[in-house]
Design a protein around this motif. Structure first.
Motif, PDB file in Angstrom:
ATOM      1  N   GLU A   1      26.354 -25.618  10.323  1.00  0.00           N
ATOM      2  CA  GLU A   1      26.056 -24.378  11.069  1.00  0.00           C
ATOM      3  C   GLU A   1      24.691 -23.845  10.710  1.00  0.00           C
ATOM      4  O   GLU A   1      23.956 -23.353  11.572  1.00  0.00           O
ATOM      5  N   ILE A   2      24.346 -23.940   9.443  1.00  0.00           N
ATOM      6  CA  ILE A   2      23.007 -23.478   9.011  1.00  0.00           C
ATOM      7  C   ILE A   2      21.933 -24.341   9.663  1.00  0.00           C
ATOM      8  O   ILE A   2      20.880 -23.843  10.104  1.00  0.00           O
ATOM      9  N   GLU A   3      22.179 -25.619   9.747  1.00  0.00           N
ATOM     10  CA  GLU A   3      21.217 -26.545  10.314  1.00  0.00           C
ATOM     11  C   GLU A   3      21.023 -26.240  11.808  1.00  0.00           C
ATOM     12  O   GLU A   3      19.897 -26.301  12.325  1.00  0.00           O
ATOM     13  N   LEU A   4      22.110 -25.893  12.506  1.00  0.00           N
ATOM     14  CA  LEU A   4      22.029 -25.570  13.935  1.00  0.00           C
ATOM     15  C   LEU A   4      21.285 -24.249  14.164  1.00  0.00           C
ATOM     16  O   LEU A   4      20.680 -24.040  15.223  1.00  0.00           O
ATOM     17  N   ALA A   5      21.414 -23.370  13.194  1.00  0.00           N
ATOM     18  CA  ALA A   5      20.795 -22.035  13.345  1.00  0.00           C
ATOM     19  C   ALA A   5      19.283 -22.067  13.162  1.00  0.00           C
ATOM     20  O   ALA A   5      18.587 -21.083  13.474  1.00  0.00           O
ATOM     21  N   LYS A   6      18.771 -23.134  12.612  1.00  0.00           N
ATOM     22  CA  LYS A   6      17.326 -23.206  12.368  1.00  0.00           C
ATOM     23  C   LYS A   6      16.548 -23.315  13.674  1.00  0.00           C
ATOM     24  O   LYS A   6      16.990 -23.918  14.627  1.00  0.00           O
TER      25      LYS A   6
ATOM     26  N   LYS B   1      30.801 -28.051   6.834  1.00  0.00           N
ATOM     27  CA  LYS B   1      30.777 -27.258   8.058  1.00  0.00           C
ATOM     28  C   LYS B   1      29.720 -26.165   7.980  1.00  0.00           C
ATOM     29  O   LYS B   1      28.967 -25.931   8.943  1.00  0.00           O
ATOM     30  N   ASN B   2      29.658 -25.497   6.814  1.00  0.00           N
ATOM     31  CA  ASN B   2      28.663 -24.426   6.644  1.00  0.00           C
ATOM     32  C   ASN B   2      27.246 -24.988   6.728  1.00  0.00           C
ATOM     33  O   ASN B   2      26.349 -24.373   7.334  1.00  0.00           O
ATOM     34  N   ASP B   3      27.054 -26.139   6.108  1.00  0.00           N
ATOM     35  CA  ASP B   3      25.722 -26.751   6.126  1.00  0.00           C
ATOM     36  C   ASP B   3      25.324 -27.129   7.550  1.00  0.00           C
ATOM     37  O   ASP B   3      24.160 -26.966   7.959  1.00  0.00           O
TER      38      ASP B   3
ATOM     39  N   GLU C   1      42.165 -32.703  -6.420  1.00  0.00           N
ATOM     40  CA  GLU C   1      41.537 -33.622  -5.463  1.00  0.00           C
ATOM     41  C   GLU C   1      41.628 -33.057  -4.049  1.00  0.00           C
ATOM     42  O   GLU C   1      40.662 -33.107  -3.270  1.00  0.00           O
ATOM     43  N   ARG C   2      42.779 -32.491  -3.703  1.00  0.00           N
ATOM     44  CA  ARG C   2      42.967 -31.904  -2.383  1.00  0.00           C
ATOM     45  C   ARG C   2      42.072 -30.680  -2.197  1.00  0.00           C
ATOM     46  O   ARG C   2      41.436 -30.502  -1.151  1.00  0.00           O
ATOM     47  N   ASP C   3      41.981 -29.842  -3.245  1.00  0.00           N
ATOM     48  CA  ASP C   3      41.149 -28.640  -3.159  1.00  0.00           C
ATOM     49  C   ASP C   3      39.673 -29.014  -3.058  1.00  0.00           C
ATOM     50  O   ASP C   3      38.908 -28.379  -2.308  1.00  0.00           O
ATOM     51  N   ASP C   4      39.276 -30.025  -3.820  1.00  0.00           N
ATOM     52  CA  ASP C   4      37.877 -30.465  -3.781  1.00  0.00           C
ATOM     53  C   ASP C   4      37.524 -30.987  -2.392  1.00  0.00           C
ATOM     54  O   ASP C   4      36.420 -30.719  -1.871  1.00  0.00           O
ATOM     55  N   ALA C   5      38.451 -31.717  -1.788  1.00  0.00           N
ATOM     56  CA  ALA C   5      38.209 -32.253  -0.443  1.00  0.00           C
ATOM     57  C   ALA C   5      38.105 -31.116   0.572  1.00  0.00           C
ATOM     58  O   ALA C   5      37.257 -31.143   1.485  1.00  0.00           O
ATOM     59  N   ARG C   6      38.983 -30.106   0.403  1.00  0.00           N
ATOM     60  CA  ARG C   6      38.946 -28.963   1.323  1.00  0.00           C
ATOM     61  C   ARG C   6      37.635 -28.195   1.192  1.00  0.00           C
ATOM     62  O   ARG C   6      37.014 -27.832   2.197  1.00  0.00           O
ATOM     63  N   LEU C   7      37.205 -27.974  -0.046  1.00  0.00           N
ATOM     64  CA  LEU C   7      35.952 -27.251  -0.275  1.00  0.00           C
ATOM     65  C   LEU C   7      34.757 -28.056   0.235  1.00  0.00           C
ATOM     66  O   LEU C   7      33.769 -27.495   0.747  1.00  0.00           O
ATOM     67  N   ALA C   8      34.852 -29.377   0.100  1.00  0.00           N
ATOM     68  CA  ALA C   8      33.761 -30.232   0.581  1.00  0.00           C
ATOM     69  C   ALA C   8      33.634 -30.140   2.094  1.00  0.00           C
ATOM     70  O   ALA C   8      32.509 -30.111   2.642  1.00  0.00           O
TER      71      ALA C   8
END
Length: 202
Positions: free
Chosen positions: A197-202, A193-195, A181-188
């Motif tokens: 940054e990608i959105e800002l880069a558009k 965050k990545n999503d 559960e902790r790992d899933d939350a961290r990955l989420a």
């Protein structure tokens, strides 16, 4: 068995000695009679010593059972305290697992003592029956009860070990679920965050 068979053997020797005297072999007959009563005396002494030894052993068992009753009471208190820690959800999984192991260790120590004493009681009762050559219904009931007691203790040990393994595995599964559960939350969060940054880069 015991004194009864000893006396029977002596009587057989006496009759054989008298028979030898009657047939004219007086010296051999006298010797046979003497040997019979000599054996009777030595075997009777040995039988009496064995009876006394078994009685002393049973007295020690009774004393050990009394002492173990006190130890069992103390152990139950220790186990209850350890169980409280094991059930405390505010404690870490390792703390709770260690409490279960501690409770299991205390229980195992007392159980081993209980089994040893129960086995000794059974041994003495069976030796006493063997020494007498027969036993009353009450004595046979005592032997049966001792066998049942020992079997029950051995069964309880098996069940306790199984329960301990199940509890530890349950805690392990619980910890693994928390870790996932902790790992899933961290990955989420990383994905979020990545999503962004990608959105800002558009």
């Amino acid at each position: 068995g015991g004194v009864v068979s000893t006396v029977s053997n002596a009587m057989i020797g006496l009759l054989q000695g008298l028979k030898a005297i009657a047939s004219g072999d007086i010296l051999a007959g006298i010797s046979k009679i003497g040997d019979s009563f000599s054996n009777l005396g030595s075997k009777a002494v040995a039988a009496a010593k064995q009876t006394n030894a078994l009685e002393n052993a049973m007295n020690k068992v009774l004393e050990a059972e009394d002492e173990l009753g006190v130890r069992r009471s103390e152990a139950n208190k220790e186990i209850a305290n350890a169980r409280m820690i094991a059930d405390d959800l505010t404690k870490s999984t390792e703390e709770r697992a260690q409490a279960i192991r501690d409770a299991g260790k205390v229980e195992e120590q007392v159980a081993q003592q209980e089994q040893a004493i129960a086995a000794e009681r059974l041994r003495i009762l069976e030796e006493q029956k063997k020494a007498r050559g027969k036993a009353s219904e009450e004595e046979n009931d005592a032997i049966d009860a001792a066998k049942i007691r020992l079997n029950d203790l051995e069964r309880e040990t098996t069940m306790r070990q199984k329960r301990l393994g199940t509890e530890l595995q349950s805690l392990k599964n619980e910890q693994e679920a928390k870790d996932k559960e902790r790992d899933d939350a961290r990955l989420a969060k990383i994905k979020e965050k990545n999503d962004a940054e990608i959105e800002l880069a558009k």
